[in-house]
Enzyme design. Sequence first.
Site, PDB file in Angstrom:
ATOM      1  N   ASN A   1     -40.407  72.893 -58.244  1.00  0.00           N
ATOM      2  CA  ASN A   1     -39.807  72.880 -59.580  1.00  0.00           C
ATOM      3  C   ASN A   1     -40.813  73.037 -60.716  1.00  0.00           C
ATOM      4  O   ASN A   1     -40.425  73.244 -61.851  1.00  0.00           O
ATOM      5  CB  ASN A   1     -39.007  71.578 -59.790  1.00  0.00           C
TER       6      ASN A   1
ATOM      7  N   GLN B   1     -34.099  73.677 -56.161  1.00  0.00           N
ATOM      8  CA  GLN B   1     -34.553  74.764 -57.055  1.00  0.00           C
ATOM      9  C   GLN B   1     -34.468  76.134 -56.395  1.00  0.00           C
ATOM     10  O   GLN B   1     -34.878  77.130 -56.989  1.00  0.00           O
ATOM     11  CB  GLN B   1     -35.998  74.504 -57.506  1.00  0.00           C
TER      12      GLN B   1
ATOM     13  N   SER C   1     -28.019  70.555 -55.824  1.00  0.00           N
ATOM     14  CA  SER C   1     -27.456  69.924 -57.016  1.00  0.00           C
ATOM     15  C   SER C   1     -26.760  71.001 -57.850  1.00  0.00           C
ATOM     16  O   SER C   1     -27.392  71.985 -58.243  1.00  0.00           O
ATOM     17  CB  SER C   1     -28.598  69.320 -57.836  1.00  0.00           C
TER      18      SER C   1
ATOM     19  N   HIS D   1     -25.677  71.394 -60.937  1.00  0.00           N
ATOM     20  CA  HIS D   1     -26.022  71.793 -62.312  1.00  0.00           C
ATOM     21  C   HIS D   1     -27.273  72.653 -62.379  1.00  0.00           C
ATOM     22  O   HIS D   1     -27.627  73.152 -63.445  1.00  0.00           O
ATOM     23  CB  HIS D   1     -26.161  70.553 -63.204  1.00  0.00           C
TER      24      HIS D   1
ATOM     25  N   THR E   1     -14.874  57.380 -54.462  1.00  0.00           N
ATOM     26  CA  THR E   1     -13.887  58.429 -54.743  1.00  0.00           C
ATOM     27  C   THR E   1     -14.605  59.735 -55.079  1.00  0.00           C
ATOM     28  O   THR E   1     -15.525  59.756 -55.901  1.00  0.00           O
ATOM     29  CB  THR E   1     -12.980  57.976 -55.914  1.00  0.00           C
TER      30      THR E   1
ATOM     31  N   CYS F   1     -37.899  65.435 -65.260  1.00  0.00           N
ATOM     32  CA  CYS F   1     -37.938  64.171 -64.514  1.00  0.00           C
ATOM     33  C   CYS F   1     -39.321  63.557 -64.594  1.00  0.00           C
ATOM     34  O   CYS F   1     -39.478  62.384 -64.908  1.00  0.00           O
ATOM     35  CB  CYS F   1     -37.604  64.396 -63.053  1.00  0.00           C
TER      36      CYS F   1
HETATM   37  N1  PMP Z   1     -35.280  68.017 -56.413  1.00  0.00           N
HETATM   38  C1  PMP Z   1     -35.822  68.935 -57.220  1.00  0.00           C
HETATM   39  C2  PMP Z   1     -36.812  69.901 -56.653  1.00  0.00           C
HETATM   40  C3  PMP Z   1     -35.460  68.988 -58.559  1.00  0.00           C
HETATM   41  O1  PMP Z   1     -36.005  69.909 -59.363  1.00  0.00           O
HETATM   42  C4  PMP Z   1     -34.515  68.052 -59.052  1.00  0.00           C
HETATM   43  C5  PMP Z   1     -34.079  68.067 -60.498  1.00  0.00           C
HETATM   44  N2  PMP Z   1     -35.096  67.940 -61.422  1.00  0.00           N
HETATM   45  C6  PMP Z   1     -33.983  67.107 -58.162  1.00  0.00           C
HETATM   46  C7  PMP Z   1     -34.383  67.121 -56.850  1.00  0.00           C
HETATM   47  C8  PMP Z   1     -32.991  66.069 -58.611  1.00  0.00           C
HETATM   48  O2  PMP Z   1     -31.786  66.664 -58.983  1.00  0.00           O
HETATM   49  P1  PMP Z   1     -30.706  65.826 -59.795  1.00  0.00           P
HETATM   50  O3  PMP Z   1     -31.379  65.402 -61.065  1.00  0.00           O
HETATM   51  O4  PMP Z   1     -29.610  66.796 -60.038  1.00  0.00           O
HETATM   52  O5  PMP Z   1     -30.309  64.683 -58.951  1.00  0.00           O
END
Ligand code: PMP
Length: 375
Positions: free
Chosen positions: A149, A178, A196, A198, A234, A318
């Site tokens: 990422n 990613q 994920s 989004h 749920t 993050c």
């Molecule tokens: N793994 C990687 C490589 C990511 O880039 C991210 C998001 N920054 C995540 C896990 C975590 O994803 P989420 O925030 O949607 O839980």
Amino acid sequence: MHYFDNAATTKPYAEVLHTFNKVNENYYFNTASIHQAGRDSAKLLEASRKQVLQLFSLPNYTCVFTSGATESNNIAIQGTLERKKRFGRTILVSQIEHPSVINIVDHYGGEGFNVEFIRTTGEGRVDVGHLESLLNEDVVLVAVMAVNNIVGSVQPVEEIKDALMNYPKVHFHVDATQAVGKAAIDYRGVDSLSISAHKFHGVKGAGALMLKEGKSSGQIHFGGGHEYDIRSGTVNLPAVAAMAKALRLTLEDMDDDLARIEGYNHSLRSELDGLESIVIQPSDVPHIINLSFTGAKGEVVVNALSEKNVMVSTTSACASKRAASNETLTAMNRSPEVIDGSIRISMSRETETENVEVLISALKEVYEEIGDVLR
Ligand code: PMP
């Protein structure tokens, strides 16, 4: 606004929002309810599950819907270690994993597991030779992401699968968050895979953990037994159905998108090439460019660009919450000045030529503005 933080999150496609809203209106029922409305919702859930697995060419895997990759990574890793702790206690993990992998592995390191970090090459790829040298009968888990990422390096997932062939006790977990729509990777054979929604134009709050046939995860969630008793609670059906749609749209157009974004990547690199003190890291996917204003602070550059209506990020959304320096660039052996001055530019299918032109001009302006601190 010129948005270049797609590795943090993407804009949901209009068609995806349409699905999300329709399902919210018409299928808001609990998929575990046994009345007709619940059964109809459960049918939609199963259709979404089948579609996700088919799009990954993993038709026989178990797909567990979660809230996102953080949860998927935690379930996969905790579940595996709880299940396997009687058989071995060594974990091999790359140095460049996301905090949702590193931090849970660290936690188990404090619980009597032996954590070994697999080295990374200067291009940000896991060194498979080093991984092989770390393998032994005590290893129960190998966790390596598919696409990094921070710099966009593609990891040698297929080579790792081969290296693990003679170690049937090892669970191989891949965080593919990613990679979706960015790199064509054959995941068949990996033991578990996280995604994920989004990150590929779905809505927030949905993700999946795909588990190889016959691989159950040890139980870490306790509740009503939804999602094979692996992730009780749920199910967020509107977001899940929207994720299946986003996945289909993203993969359908992947080749065209890659070619266009490759062009943008090339323009950015060639326009900035030769500017003293600017260091651009190699990347395997065109969507991510990690660029350093050597001598400056990444945050200063991010804020200066933000004032020009251009949104980029420092290392990653993050990681930026933590004071820690950037693990990926550190693992790639970059200097502290390059690390401190780094920003991440990340594109998506929504990125257009005009956005890239504005970004290039803004980068050049900021370069002039802060020239006195650059080295
Ligand atoms: N793994 C990687 C490589 C990511 O880039 C991210 C998001 N920054 C995540 C896990 C975590 O994803 P989420 O925030 O949607 O839980």
